[in-house]
Design a protein around this motif. Sequence first.
Motif, PDB file in Angstrom:
ATOM      1  N   HIS A 144       0.862  -1.182   0.000  1.00 50.79           N
ATOM      2  CA  HIS A 144       0.000   0.000   0.000  1.00 50.79           C
ATOM      3  C   HIS A 144       0.899   1.232   0.000  1.00 50.79           C
ATOM      4  O   HIS A 144       2.036   1.198   0.473  1.00 50.79           O
ATOM      5  CB  HIS A 144      -0.890  -0.018   1.245  1.00 50.79           C
ATOM      6  N   SER A 145       0.367   2.338  -0.498  1.00 49.07           N
ATOM      7  CA  SER A 145       1.160   3.564  -0.594  1.00 49.07           C
ATOM      8  C   SER A 145       1.746   3.990   0.747  1.00 49.07           C
ATOM      9  O   SER A 145       2.900   4.441   0.818  1.00 49.07           O
ATOM     10  CB  SER A 145       0.301   4.693  -1.167  1.00 49.07           C
ATOM     11  N   VAL A 146       0.969   3.878   1.820  1.00 45.66           N
ATOM     12  CA  VAL A 146       1.463   4.313   3.130  1.00 45.66           C
ATOM     13  C   VAL A 146       2.728   3.555   3.513  1.00 45.66           C
ATOM     14  O   VAL A 146       3.657   4.117   4.102  1.00 45.66           O
ATOM     15  CB  VAL A 146       0.367   4.141   4.202  1.00 45.66           C
ATOM     16  N   ALA A 147       2.786   2.271   3.151  1.00 39.69           N
ATOM     17  CA  ALA A 147       3.947   1.460   3.524  1.00 39.69           C
ATOM     18  C   ALA A 147       5.231   1.981   2.891  1.00 39.69           C
ATOM     19  O   ALA A 147       6.310   1.882   3.488  1.00 39.69           O
ATOM     20  CB  ALA A 147       3.715   0.005   3.123  1.00 39.69           C
ATOM     21  N   TYR A 148       5.143   2.553   1.673  1.00 42.24           N
ATOM     22  CA  TYR A 148       6.345   3.062   1.014  1.00 42.24           C
ATOM     23  C   TYR A 148       6.967   4.218   1.793  1.00 42.24           C
ATOM     24  O   TYR A 148       8.159   4.496   1.654  1.00 42.24           O
ATOM     25  CB  TYR A 148       6.019   3.557  -0.402  1.00 42.24           C
ATOM     26  N   PHE A 149       6.153   4.898   2.595  1.00 45.48           N
ATOM     27  CA  PHE A 149       6.642   6.070   3.319  1.00 45.48           C
ATOM     28  C   PHE A 149       6.902   5.800   4.799  1.00 45.48           C
ATOM     29  O   PHE A 149       7.724   6.475   5.404  1.00 45.48           O
ATOM     30  CB  PHE A 149       5.644   7.224   3.162  1.00 45.48           C
ATOM     31  N   ILE A 150       6.212   4.821   5.389  1.00 44.83           N
ATOM     32  CA  ILE A 150       6.428   4.577   6.817  1.00 44.83           C
ATOM     33  C   ILE A 150       7.526   3.548   7.058  1.00 44.83           C
ATOM     34  O   ILE A 150       8.227   3.610   8.071  1.00 44.83           O
ATOM     35  CB  ILE A 150       5.112   4.142   7.515  1.00 44.83           C
ATOM     36  N   GLU A 151       7.724   2.609   6.142  1.00 45.15           N
ATOM     37  CA  GLU A 151       8.739   1.575   6.376  1.00 45.15           C
ATOM     38  C   GLU A 151      10.133   2.156   6.587  1.00 45.15           C
ATOM     39  O   GLU A 151      10.838   1.746   7.535  1.00 45.15           O
ATOM     40  CB  GLU A 151       8.746   0.555   5.232  1.00 45.15           C
ATOM     41  N   PRO A 152      10.597   3.102   5.755  1.00 44.61           N
ATOM     42  CA  PRO A 152      11.942   3.638   6.005  1.00 44.61           C
ATOM     43  C   PRO A 152      12.051   4.377   7.332  1.00 44.61           C
ATOM     44  O   PRO A 152      13.116   4.369   7.961  1.00 44.61           O
ATOM     45  CB  PRO A 152      12.183   4.571   4.814  1.00 44.61           C
ATOM     46  N   ILE A 153      10.956   4.997   7.779  1.00 44.40           N
ATOM     47  CA  ILE A 153      10.962   5.688   9.073  1.00 44.40           C
ATOM     48  C   ILE A 153      11.105   4.674  10.206  1.00 44.40           C
ATOM     49  O   ILE A 153      11.927   4.839  11.122  1.00 44.40           O
ATOM     50  CB  ILE A 153       9.666   6.503   9.254  1.00 44.40           C
ATOM     51  N   LEU A 154      10.318   3.617  10.159  1.00 45.73           N
ATOM     52  CA  LEU A 154      10.371   2.602  11.208  1.00 45.73           C
ATOM     53  C   LEU A 154      11.756   1.967  11.277  1.00 45.73           C
ATOM     54  O   LEU A 154      12.285   1.710  12.364  1.00 45.73           O
ATOM     55  CB  LEU A 154       9.309   1.530  10.953  1.00 45.73           C
ATOM     56  N   ALA A 155      12.340   1.717  10.109  1.00 43.22           N
ATOM     57  CA  ALA A 155      13.663   1.079  10.075  1.00 43.22           C
ATOM     58  C   ALA A 155      14.755   1.998  10.605  1.00 43.22           C
ATOM     59  O   ALA A 155      15.777   1.518  11.117  1.00 43.22           O
ATOM     60  CB  ALA A 155      13.985   0.644   8.650  1.00 43.22           C
ATOM     61  N   ALA A 156      14.554   3.310  10.497  1.00 41.91           N
ATOM     62  CA  ALA A 156      15.599   4.263  10.891  1.00 41.91           C
ATOM     63  C   ALA A 156      15.475   4.740  12.333  1.00 41.91           C
ATOM     64  O   ALA A 156      16.347   5.466  12.817  1.00 41.91           O
ATOM     65  CB  ALA A 156      15.575   5.471   9.949  1.00 41.91           C
ATOM     66  N   HIS A 157      14.413   4.356  13.039  1.00 46.75           N
ATOM     67  CA  HIS A 157      14.264   4.799  14.433  1.00 46.75           C
ATOM     68  C   HIS A 157      15.454   4.342  15.280  1.00 46.75           C
ATOM     69  O   HIS A 157      15.972   3.229  15.107  1.00 46.75           O
ATOM     70  CB  HIS A 157      12.974   4.239  15.035  1.00 46.75           C
ATOM     71  N   ASN A 158      15.856   5.196  16.191  1.00 46.36           N
ATOM     72  CA  ASN A 158      16.962   4.900  17.104  1.00 46.36           C
ATOM     73  C   ASN A 158      16.454   3.994  18.226  1.00 46.36           C
ATOM     74  O   ASN A 158      15.700   4.447  19.093  1.00 46.36           O
ATOM     75  CB  ASN A 158      17.508   6.206  17.678  1.00 46.36           C
ATOM     76  N   PRO A 159      16.866   2.721  18.254  1.00 47.91           N
ATOM     77  CA  PRO A 159      16.332   1.796  19.266  1.00 47.91           C
ATOM     78  C   PRO A 159      16.788   2.116  20.682  1.00 47.91           C
ATOM     79  O   PRO A 159      16.197   1.623  21.648  1.00 47.91           O
ATOM     80  CB  PRO A 159      16.865   0.433  18.802  1.00 47.91           C
ATOM     81  N   ASP A 160      17.815   2.938  20.819  1.00 47.38           N
ATOM     82  CA  ASP A 160      18.267   3.318  22.158  1.00 47.38           C
ATOM     83  C   ASP A 160      17.371   4.382  22.782  1.00 47.38           C
ATOM     84  O   ASP A 160      17.390   4.575  24.001  1.00 47.38           O
ATOM     85  CB  ASP A 160      19.706   3.844  22.099  1.00 47.38           C
ATOM     86  N   ALA A 161      16.602   5.073  21.940  1.00 40.04           N
ATOM     87  CA  ALA A 161      15.757   6.158  22.445  1.00 40.04           C
ATOM     88  C   ALA A 161      14.269   5.908  22.254  1.00 40.04           C
ATOM     89  O   ALA A 161      13.444   6.520  22.940  1.00 40.04           O
ATOM     90  CB  ALA A 161      16.141   7.470  21.759  1.00 40.04           C
ATOM     91  N   PHE A 162      13.921   4.985  21.320  1.00 37.00           N
ATOM     92  CA  PHE A 162      12.510   4.751  21.009  1.00 37.00           C
ATOM     93  C   PHE A 162      12.247   3.260  20.825  1.00 37.00           C
ATOM     94  O   PHE A 162      12.985   2.579  20.106  1.00 37.00           O
ATOM     95  CB  PHE A 162      12.111   5.493  19.724  1.00 37.00           C
ATOM     96  N   GLU A 163      11.212   2.780  21.475  1.00 41.70           N
ATOM     97  CA  GLU A 163      10.722   1.427  21.237  1.00 41.70           C
ATOM     98  C   GLU A 163       9.506   1.531  20.327  1.00 41.70           C
ATOM     99  O   GLU A 163       8.523   2.195  20.668  1.00 41.70           O
ATOM    100  CB  GLU A 163      10.333   0.749  22.550  1.00 41.70           C
ATOM    101  N   VAL A 164       9.565   0.887  19.172  1.00 36.36           N
ATOM    102  CA  VAL A 164       8.506   0.998  18.171  1.00 36.36           C
ATOM    103  C   VAL A 164       7.587  -0.215  18.262  1.00 36.36           C
ATOM    104  O   VAL A 164       8.040  -1.360  18.174  1.00 36.36           O
ATOM    105  CB  VAL A 164       9.105   1.112  16.760  1.00 36.36           C
ATOM    106  N   ILE A 165       6.301   0.056  18.427  1.00 39.61           N
ATOM    107  CA  ILE A 165       5.290  -0.997  18.492  1.00 39.61           C
ATOM    108  C   ILE A 165       4.315  -0.785  17.337  1.00 39.61           C
ATOM    109  O   ILE A 165       3.749   0.304  17.187  1.00 39.61           O
ATOM    110  CB  ILE A 165       4.527  -0.982  19.835  1.00 39.61           C
ATOM    111  N   GLY A 166       4.145  -1.788  16.504  1.00 40.83           N
ATOM    112  CA  GLY A 166       3.229  -1.694  15.378  1.00 40.83           C
ATOM    113  C   GLY A 166       1.890  -2.323  15.706  1.00 40.83           C
ATOM    114  O   GLY A 166       1.836  -3.477  16.146  1.00 40.83           O
ATOM    115  N   TYR A 167       0.827  -1.570  15.520  1.00 48.38           N
ATOM    116  CA  TYR A 167      -0.539  -2.081  15.687  1.00 48.38           C
ATOM    117  C   TYR A 167      -1.127  -2.221  14.289  1.00 48.38           C
ATOM    118  O   TYR A 167      -1.449  -1.228  13.641  1.00 48.38           O
ATOM    119  CB  TYR A 167      -1.377  -1.125  16.530  1.00 48.38           C
TER     120      TYR A 167
END
Length: 603
Positions: free
Chosen positions: A252-275
């Motif tokens: 889906h179009s949204v995935a093309y824009f959110i996937e790179p953001i999720l992959a680039a998050h700093n795991p030392d400062a942010f825990e990412v939870i996908g719903y």
Amino acid sequence: EAEESFRKALALDSNLAQAHFNLGYSLAVERRFEEATDSLRRAVEILPSYSDAFYELGNVYSLSGRLVEAVESYVRAIQLHPGRIEVYNNLGLVLGWQGSHADAEAVFRQLLLLDPKSVKGHSNLAGALMSQNRFEEALASLEAALRLDPECAEAHNDRGSVLEAIGDLVESTSSFRRAVECRPTFVEAHSNLLFGLNYREDLSAREIHEEHLAWGERHAAPLSPERPFLDLARDPNRKLRVAYLSPDFRTHSVAYFIEPILAAHNPDAFEVIGYSDVPTPDKVTRRIASICREWRPVFGKTGSEVAEMLRHDRIDIAVDLAGHTGRNRLLVFARKPAPVQVSYLGYPNTSGVRAIDYRITDFWTDPEGEADTLHSERLVRLESGFNCYLPPPDAPPVTEPPLLSSKRITFGSFNNLAKVNRMVISAWAGILRRVPDSRLLIKTRHMADPLIRNRVVERFAAEGIAEECLVLVSHIAEMSGHLDAYRLVDIALDPFPFNGATTTCEALWMGVPVIALAGDRHAGRVGAGILARIGLPDLVAEDLPDYIDIAETLAADRERLRDLRLGMRDRLKGATLLDAQSVTRALEAAYRRMWVEFLASSQ
């Protein structure tokens, strides 16, 4: 009491199929699906011919997101009792969720053979037909439903969706309004109404804003909780738990824009939870799930259940990626399950939900000033630009401009047909008249329907453009084939007032320059933002005459067209549009400021 009595009966005789069924049904009503499944499975083990139990088991599997097992259960129920209408209806719906639209159509047609006066049958058949790009047939099916029940809210809503898809925007709006009149609590239809207003060139940004606020007051405000966040670790610098909620963690179009953001998050400062509210996960779903620290499938869960999940997970910042798009979860956010709530990416306007605190944007798409008055959220502008595009890995190589071999300029648009309104057609016709021997390629799934193709031809004919100047192309299933079609296009034309986003990025990645018109709202300035970020602001028009002039000038500069095309990928790679690290760092800094502001305001 009912559950207790059924359990007592089973304590006396554990082989009572009826008691297992009754217990399973009562547990399902309470949404205790795992326990309900066990009871219903036991019922059909004891009595393999128990059609009602297979049907209810299918319902429980469906509500649990176990769609393959739901289909198997419904099919078995039909085999045992072929005349039960509701089983066909639910089976068809689940097949549609799985993407098996031809099979869903066959099931709904069988339903209508059994009951030609089934309003649900006609309405749901229309959905299956629309998903196969058979829009005129879908409209006919909906007209049949409305003849049987003129007050059927679902049929009015579905009619609005079909009319919107084929570009009949005024009538589409009327159908959505009629659906909401028939059932004022029909949240989905009301969201569909709002989404469709973004396509309307005859409505002001202020009018559309007021409609969004009305949605929020009707549906979201009554759910506003009074539960404070008292047990938070109030450290401004601690690791934050950020939840992203979307029905579009898939191809889906949204995935093309959110996937790179999720992959680039700093795991030392942010825990990412996908719903993830995806009914049928695909390879993109699995890839995104692997990026997230934690993953929560929520398809089939109620808004209150998802809100409680967010609270239980102790989410600090909850991010909505859907807005008023299909299967949105705005009523989860209305319940304020997280201290900080954010709207991002998936919808080009305000949510109208007061419980959502911020909206992520940038200075190009929402310049300071009036834009701030058109949102219920506080706008947070990222210096980097608000989005980041991930090009498909299987994109074909960039080719030479087609004009070198065809000796004529080909303009093109691969946008949703709803975006191609009367003003857009008039402007594109003006360009074709100004550029001798030029043609226009329009690629959209709607062109698979011959009647829709004829409508498009007629609309251009009314502007004096002959059919031979048009190249109408329908859906191409594979992404590589879809992108390869850009080899036929010299210059892409962005529609307005609802610009392209994914289509613009795809065109640019394939080397095709895009001409955009800067509008007066976010939806109409996305193209301007993308072009400014890659260093091509001269391709952004300020008004319609300028839009046509830019197209004519660029079409005449064949050397520049070739240079732009062959150098476009390097241009994009050097811009923030493809720089996930810079965009994500800017986003994380914004999240941190939001968190600090929340702590300061909740002392």
